[in-house]
Design a protein around this motif. Sequence first.
Motif, PDB file in Angstrom:
ATOM      1  N   GLU A  89     -26.298   9.827  22.393  1.00  0.00           N
ATOM      2  CA  GLU A  89     -27.508   9.529  21.619  1.00  0.00           C
ATOM      3  C   GLU A  89     -28.519   8.764  22.458  1.00  0.00           C
ATOM      4  O   GLU A  89     -29.711   8.994  22.359  1.00  0.00           O
ATOM      5  CB  GLU A  89     -27.162   8.742  20.356  1.00  0.00           C
ATOM      6  N   GLN A  90     -28.031   7.862  23.303  1.00  0.00           N
ATOM      7  CA  GLN A  90     -28.933   7.096  24.148  1.00  0.00           C
ATOM      8  C   GLN A  90     -29.620   7.998  25.178  1.00  0.00           C
ATOM      9  O   GLN A  90     -30.774   7.813  25.493  1.00  0.00           O
ATOM     10  CB  GLN A  90     -28.214   5.954  24.850  1.00  0.00           C
ATOM     11  N   GLN A  91     -28.913   8.971  25.696  1.00  0.00           N
ATOM     12  CA  GLN A  91     -29.466   9.883  26.679  1.00  0.00           C
ATOM     13  C   GLN A  91     -30.569  10.750  26.097  1.00  0.00           C
ATOM     14  O   GLN A  91     -31.498  11.107  26.792  1.00  0.00           O
ATOM     15  CB  GLN A  91     -28.378  10.772  27.275  1.00  0.00           C
ATOM     16  N   THR A  92     -30.471  11.055  24.806  1.00  0.00           N
ATOM     17  CA  THR A  92     -31.490  11.904  24.168  1.00  0.00           C
ATOM     18  C   THR A  92     -32.724  11.100  23.759  1.00  0.00           C
ATOM     19  O   THR A  92     -33.754  11.677  23.456  1.00  0.00           O
ATOM     20  CB  THR A  92     -30.934  12.626  22.931  1.00  0.00           C
ATOM     21  N   ASN A  93     -32.620   9.787  23.729  1.00  0.00           N
ATOM     22  CA  ASN A  93     -33.763   8.945  23.346  1.00  0.00           C
ATOM     23  C   ASN A  93     -34.623   8.620  24.497  1.00  0.00           C
ATOM     24  O   ASN A  93     -34.651   8.411  25.487  1.00  0.00           O
ATOM     25  CB  ASN A  93     -33.325   7.656  22.642  1.00  0.00           C
TER      26      ASN A  93
END
Length: 59
Positions: free
Chosen positions: A55-59
């Motif tokens: 999720e952090q990588q997509t933000n």
Amino acid sequence: MEIFVSGYCRQLDGSRVVEAELEEGAAVEADCAYGSCLYRGSYPIAAQLDRAVSEQQTN
């Protein structure tokens, strides 16, 4: 970002809460053996940490 996940730990054979630090570049520093755990592919805490990193990588 600091997160807390809880669940069953296969290495300890019991439940626990893990504190993890998600940094830029999705590096994870956890207060468990997350990065080198033999059971990483098959336990709920690792799945939650993997999901948070994703999720952090997509933000």
